[in-house]
Design a protein around this motif. Structure first.
Motif, PDB file in Angstrom:
ATOM      1  N   GLY A  24       0.790  -1.223   0.000  1.00 12.94           N
ATOM      2  CA  GLY A  24       0.000   0.000   0.000  1.00 12.94           C
ATOM      3  C   GLY A  24       0.819   1.268   0.000  1.00 12.94           C
ATOM      4  O   GLY A  24       0.265   2.371   0.002  1.00 12.94           O
ATOM      5  N   PHE A  25       2.142   1.138  -0.001  1.00 12.28           N
ATOM      6  CA  PHE A  25       2.992   2.326   0.081  1.00 12.28           C
ATOM      7  C   PHE A  25       4.153   2.278  -0.906  1.00 12.28           C
ATOM      8  O   PHE A  25       4.329   3.175  -1.709  1.00 12.28           O
ATOM      9  CB  PHE A  25       3.517   2.501   1.514  1.00 12.28           C
ATOM     10  N   ASP A  26       4.960   1.231  -0.835  1.00  6.30           N
ATOM     11  CA  ASP A  26       6.173   1.145  -1.646  1.00  6.30           C
ATOM     12  C   ASP A  26       6.273  -0.260  -2.223  1.00  6.30           C
ATOM     13  O   ASP A  26       6.821  -1.168  -1.590  1.00  6.30           O
ATOM     14  CB  ASP A  26       7.396   1.487  -0.800  1.00  6.30           C
ATOM     15  N   THR A  27       5.736  -0.447  -3.428  1.00  6.84           N
ATOM     16  CA  THR A  27       5.731  -1.763  -4.063  1.00  6.84           C
ATOM     17  C   THR A  27       6.280  -1.746  -5.492  1.00  6.84           C
ATOM     18  O   THR A  27       6.365  -2.787  -6.130  1.00  6.84           O
ATOM     19  CB  THR A  27       4.302  -2.345  -4.095  1.00  6.84           C
ATOM     20  N   ALA A  28       6.665  -0.584  -6.002  1.00  7.60           N
ATOM     21  CA  ALA A  28       7.056  -0.441  -7.407  1.00  7.60           C
ATOM     22  C   ALA A  28       8.261  -1.295  -7.788  1.00  7.60           C
ATOM     23  O   ALA A  28       8.384  -1.702  -8.945  1.00  7.60           O
ATOM     24  CB  ALA A  28       7.329   1.023  -7.738  1.00  7.60           C
ATOM     25  N   SER A  29       9.145  -1.576  -6.839  1.00  6.19           N
ATOM     26  CA  SER A  29      10.344  -2.369  -7.150  1.00  6.19           C
ATOM     27  C   SER A  29      10.104  -3.862  -7.036  1.00  6.19           C
ATOM     28  O   SER A  29      10.988  -4.660  -7.351  1.00  6.19           O
ATOM     29  CB  SER A  29      11.500  -1.960  -6.228  1.00  6.19           C
ATOM     30  N   ASP A  30       8.921  -4.262  -6.562  1.00  6.18           N
ATOM     31  CA  ASP A  30       8.575  -5.680  -6.434  1.00  6.18           C
ATOM     32  C   ASP A  30       9.648  -6.426  -5.653  1.00  6.18           C
ATOM     33  O   ASP A  30      10.231  -7.398  -6.131  1.00  6.18           O
ATOM     34  CB  ASP A  30       8.350  -6.296  -7.811  1.00  6.18           C
ATOM     35  N   LEU A  31       9.905  -5.941  -4.438  1.00  5.67           N
ATOM     36  CA  LEU A  31      10.989  -6.479  -3.623  1.00  5.67           C
ATOM     37  C   LEU A  31      10.669  -7.814  -2.956  1.00  5.67           C
ATOM     38  O   LEU A  31      11.532  -8.388  -2.300  1.00  5.67           O
ATOM     39  CB  LEU A  31      11.397  -5.451  -2.566  1.00  5.67           C
ATOM     40  N   ASP A  32       9.459  -8.298  -3.131  1.00  4.95           N
ATOM     41  CA  ASP A  32       9.125  -9.591  -2.549  1.00  4.95           C
ATOM     42  C   ASP A  32       9.569 -10.764  -3.422  1.00  4.95           C
ATOM     43  O   ASP A  32       9.335 -11.914  -3.089  1.00  4.95           O
ATOM     44  CB  ASP A  32       7.616  -9.669  -2.274  1.00  4.95           C
ATOM     45  N   ARG A  33      10.276 -10.487  -4.509  1.00  2.00           N
ATOM     46  CA  ARG A  33      10.854 -11.550  -5.339  1.00  2.00           C
ATOM     47  C   ARG A  33      12.056 -12.158  -4.610  1.00  2.00           C
ATOM     48  O   ARG A  33      12.747 -11.481  -3.862  1.00  2.00           O
ATOM     49  CB  ARG A  33      11.326 -10.981  -6.684  1.00  2.00           C
ATOM     50  N   ALA A  34      12.327 -13.403  -4.872  1.00  2.51           N
ATOM     51  CA  ALA A  34      13.437 -14.112  -4.216  1.00  2.51           C
ATOM     52  C   ALA A  34      14.764 -13.427  -4.504  1.00  2.51           C
ATOM     53  O   ALA A  34      15.096 -13.136  -5.654  1.00  2.51           O
ATOM     54  CB  ALA A  34      13.490 -15.558  -4.692  1.00  2.51           C
ATOM     55  N   GLY A  35      15.524 -13.125  -3.444  1.00  2.00           N
ATOM     56  CA  GLY A  35      16.869 -12.580  -3.578  1.00  2.00           C
ATOM     57  C   GLY A  35      16.934 -11.118  -3.979  1.00  2.00           C
ATOM     58  O   GLY A  35      18.004 -10.618  -4.300  1.00  2.00           O
ATOM     59  N   VAL A  36      15.814 -10.418  -3.966  1.00  2.00           N
ATOM     60  CA  VAL A  36      15.776  -9.033  -4.438  1.00  2.00           C
ATOM     61  C   VAL A  36      15.682  -8.070  -3.250  1.00  2.00           C
ATOM     62  O   VAL A  36      14.928  -8.296  -2.298  1.00  2.00           O
ATOM     63  CB  VAL A  36      14.593  -8.819  -5.409  1.00  2.00           C
ATOM     64  N   TYR A  37      16.464  -7.013  -3.315  1.00  2.00           N
ATOM     65  CA  TYR A  37      16.472  -5.952  -2.305  1.00  2.00           C
ATOM     66  C   TYR A  37      16.784  -4.650  -3.028  1.00  2.00           C
ATOM     67  O   TYR A  37      17.168  -4.648  -4.204  1.00  2.00           O
ATOM     68  CB  TYR A  37      17.519  -6.236  -1.212  1.00  2.00           C
ATOM     69  N   ARG A  38      16.615  -3.528  -2.336  1.00  2.00           N
ATOM     70  CA  ARG A  38      16.889  -2.233  -2.966  1.00  2.00           C
ATOM     71  C   ARG A  38      17.722  -1.361  -2.035  1.00  2.00           C
ATOM     72  O   ARG A  38      17.380  -1.167  -0.878  1.00  2.00           O
ATOM     73  CB  ARG A  38      15.571  -1.515  -3.289  1.00  2.00           C
ATOM     74  N   LEU A  39      18.831  -0.865  -2.579  1.00  2.00           N
ATOM     75  CA  LEU A  39      19.694   0.080  -1.890  1.00  2.00           C
ATOM     76  C   LEU A  39      19.197   1.487  -2.232  1.00  2.00           C
ATOM     77  O   LEU A  39      19.038   1.821  -3.401  1.00  2.00           O
ATOM     78  CB  LEU A  39      21.136  -0.111  -2.359  1.00  2.00           C
ATOM     79  N   ASN A  40      18.919   2.294  -1.212  1.00  6.30           N
ATOM     80  CA  ASN A  40      18.399   3.653  -1.376  1.00  6.30           C
ATOM     81  C   ASN A  40      19.393   4.627  -0.762  1.00  6.30           C
ATOM     82  O   ASN A  40      19.892   4.384   0.340  1.00  6.30           O
ATOM     83  CB  ASN A  40      17.059   3.792  -0.652  1.00  6.30           C
ATOM     84  N   ILE A  41      19.649   5.737  -1.453  1.00 10.04           N
ATOM     85  CA  ILE A  41      20.672   6.676  -0.991  1.00 10.04           C
ATOM     86  C   ILE A  41      20.155   8.104  -1.126  1.00 10.04           C
ATOM     87  O   ILE A  41      19.659   8.481  -2.197  1.00 10.04           O
ATOM     88  CB  ILE A  41      21.973   6.531  -1.815  1.00 10.04           C
ATOM     89  N   HIS A  42      20.313   8.886  -0.059  1.00 10.83           N
ATOM     90  CA  HIS A  42      19.982  10.302  -0.130  1.00 10.83           C
ATOM     91  C   HIS A  42      21.181  11.018  -0.740  1.00 10.83           C
ATOM     92  O   HIS A  42      22.257  11.052  -0.157  1.00 10.83           O
ATOM     93  CB  HIS A  42      19.669  10.872   1.251  1.00 10.83           C
ATOM     94  N   VAL A  43      20.992  11.593  -1.935  1.00 13.77           N
ATOM     95  CA  VAL A  43      22.119  12.179  -2.655  1.00 13.77           C
ATOM     96  C   VAL A  43      22.109  13.705  -2.678  1.00 13.77           C
ATOM     97  O   VAL A  43      23.094  14.315  -3.108  1.00 13.77           O
ATOM     98  CB  VAL A  43      22.206  11.648  -4.108  1.00 13.77           C
ATOM     99  N   GLY A  44      21.037  14.332  -2.233  1.00 16.95           N
ATOM    100  CA  GLY A  44      20.942  15.788  -2.290  1.00 16.95           C
ATOM    101  C   GLY A  44      20.474  16.240  -3.672  1.00 16.95           C
ATOM    102  O   GLY A  44      20.590  15.521  -4.665  1.00 16.95           O
TER     103      GLY A  44
END
Length: 158
Positions: A68-88
Motif C-alpha cells: 500500500g505504500f512502496d511496491t514499485a520495485s517488487d521487492l518480494d521476489r526471491a533474492g531481491v532488495y533495494r539500496l536507497n541513498i539520499h544524494v541531495g
C-alpha cells in the motif's frame, strides 16, 4: 524475475557497505522496536549516529515491499532488495539529468524493478533519494561511492 547471477547478493552489498569508513549499520528487527514490515531492513547512519537519536539515515537497504505504500520495485521476489541513498538535490540532478522536483512528471518513465541500474527512488525521489535494485557491476561501485558522499555531506552539515 529473480535476482540475476551478476548482481550482488545482500550479504555482498552489506560487506561493501561495512567496509566504508564512518558508517554505522543498523538492522531493524523486533528487538529494535521496528514495525514487522521493516524487520531485516538496514539503515545506514554516519558513525556516532544511531536510530534512537532520530537522525535520518544517509542510506537504507529495503528487503521487501511495504504494501500500500512502496511496491514499485517488487521487492518480494526471491533474492531481491533495494539500496536507497539520499544524494541531495544537486547530485540527483547530476545523476539523473533533472532535479527531484521534476520527478513527478517522469515517474512513469522508469521500470523500478530493473536491477543494477541507478534510478530515482520510487517514493522519495522528490526528497532527492535514488535507488538501485540489486547493485552489481554496472552501477554498484557508484552506489557505494554515493553512500560515502552522503556521509560526507551529513558530516559537513553537522
Amino acid at each position: 524475475m529473480t535476482a540475476t547471477k551478476d548482481t550482488w547478493t545482500l550479504d555482498e552489498t552489506l560487506a561493501r557497505v561495512g567496509a566504508l569508513t564512518g558508517i554505522h549499520v543498523h538492522v531493524a528487527g523486533p528487538e529494535t522496536g521496528a514495525p514487522e514490515v521493516a524487520w531485516g531492513d538496514v539503515f545506514l547512519y554516519p558513525a556516532g549516529a544511531a536510530a534512537p537519536d532520530n537522525r535520518f539515515p544517509v542510506a537504507t537497504i529495503v528487503t521487501g515491499d511495504y504494501p500500500g505504500f512502496d511496491t514499485a520495485s517488487d521487492l518480494d521476489r526471491a533474492g531481491v532488495y533495494r539500496l536507497n541513498i539520499h544524494v541531495g538535490r544537486d547530485r540527483f540532478r547530476d545523476l539523473l539529468g533533472y532535479g527531484p522536483e521534476g520527478h513527478a512528471a517522469r515517474r512513469d518513465d522508469h521500470d523500478y524493478r530493473e536491477q543494477d541500474r541507478l534510478l530515482p527512488h520510487p517514493v522519495y525521489a522528490a526528497q532527492a533519494w535514488v535507488s538501485v535494485v540489486n547493485p552489481g557491476p554496472r552501477c554498484g561501485a557508484l552506489a557505494i561511492d554515493l553512500i560515502g558522499e552522503a556521509r560526507e555531506r551529513n558530516v559537513r552539515r553537522g
